[in-house]
Design a protein around this motif. Sequence first.
Motif, PDB file in Angstrom:
ATOM      1  N   SER A  61       0.829  -1.210   0.000  1.00  0.00           N
ATOM      2  CA  SER A  61       0.000   0.000   0.000  1.00  0.00           C
ATOM      3  C   SER A  61       0.861   1.257   0.000  1.00  0.00           C
ATOM      4  N   ARG A  62       1.977   1.249   0.712  1.00  0.00           N
ATOM      5  CA  ARG A  62       2.866   2.412   0.726  1.00  0.00           C
ATOM      6  C   ARG A  62       3.549   2.594  -0.628  1.00  0.00           C
ATOM      7  N   PHE A  63       4.005   1.500  -1.200  1.00  0.00           N
ATOM      8  CA  PHE A  63       4.626   1.552  -2.523  1.00  0.00           C
ATOM      9  C   PHE A  63       3.633   2.136  -3.530  1.00  0.00           C
ATOM     10  N   SER A  64       2.425   1.617  -3.527  1.00  0.00           N
ATOM     11  CA  SER A  64       1.391   2.059  -4.459  1.00  0.00           C
ATOM     12  C   SER A  64       0.986   3.513  -4.235  1.00  0.00           C
ATOM     13  N   ALA A  65       0.823   3.916  -2.989  1.00  0.00           N
ATOM     14  CA  ALA A  65       0.427   5.301  -2.691  1.00  0.00           C
ATOM     15  C   ALA A  65       1.504   6.290  -3.142  1.00  0.00           C
ATOM     16  N   LYS A  66       2.756   5.901  -3.008  1.00  0.00           N
ATOM     17  CA  LYS A  66       3.844   6.772  -3.455  1.00  0.00           C
ATOM     18  C   LYS A  66       3.858   6.870  -4.984  1.00  0.00           C
ATOM     19  N   GLU A  67       3.551   5.778  -5.652  1.00  0.00           N
ATOM     20  CA  GLU A  67       3.404   5.804  -7.108  1.00  0.00           C
ATOM     21  C   GLU A  67       2.239   6.720  -7.500  1.00  0.00           C
ATOM     22  N   SER A  68       1.137   6.647  -6.765  1.00  0.00           N
ATOM     23  CA  SER A  68      -0.013   7.515  -7.042  1.00  0.00           C
ATOM     24  C   SER A  68       0.354   8.980  -6.875  1.00  0.00           C
TER      25      SER A  68
END
Length: 131
Positions: A52-59
Amino acid sequence: MSFRIGIDIESISDIKTAVEKHSRFLDKVLTESEKKQLSQRKGAAYYEYLASRFSAKESYAKATGFGIGKHVNFTDIEILDDEYGKPAINVFRKSRLINAKNCQVSISHKLKLDLVATEVLIEVEDGNSNS
């Protein structure tokens, strides 16, 4: 006033594989505070949090248009849960979008589907006096 939006979807098992293959993955993706929150999770919740952190940073990177790489590192962006479990985004250094007034992050998990989806919405002051 205008808005910028970024959306990302990640496979939780892909993130788990990346951690197993690359010994420095956590150091490249998470801040020290995020690692502290991660250490409180076990089993599936551990990889769910990390994905979720990886994805949120990509977002976030998509919403700003900077992308991850030359101008923005994963550790320039921090997403921490408050005491109620609500994620909040904090941005450091050069990755901060000029004129950003408000930044919201939303994280959804679907363990059965092995997915995490995130969305970041950034409110930007346009300089329009009618805003």
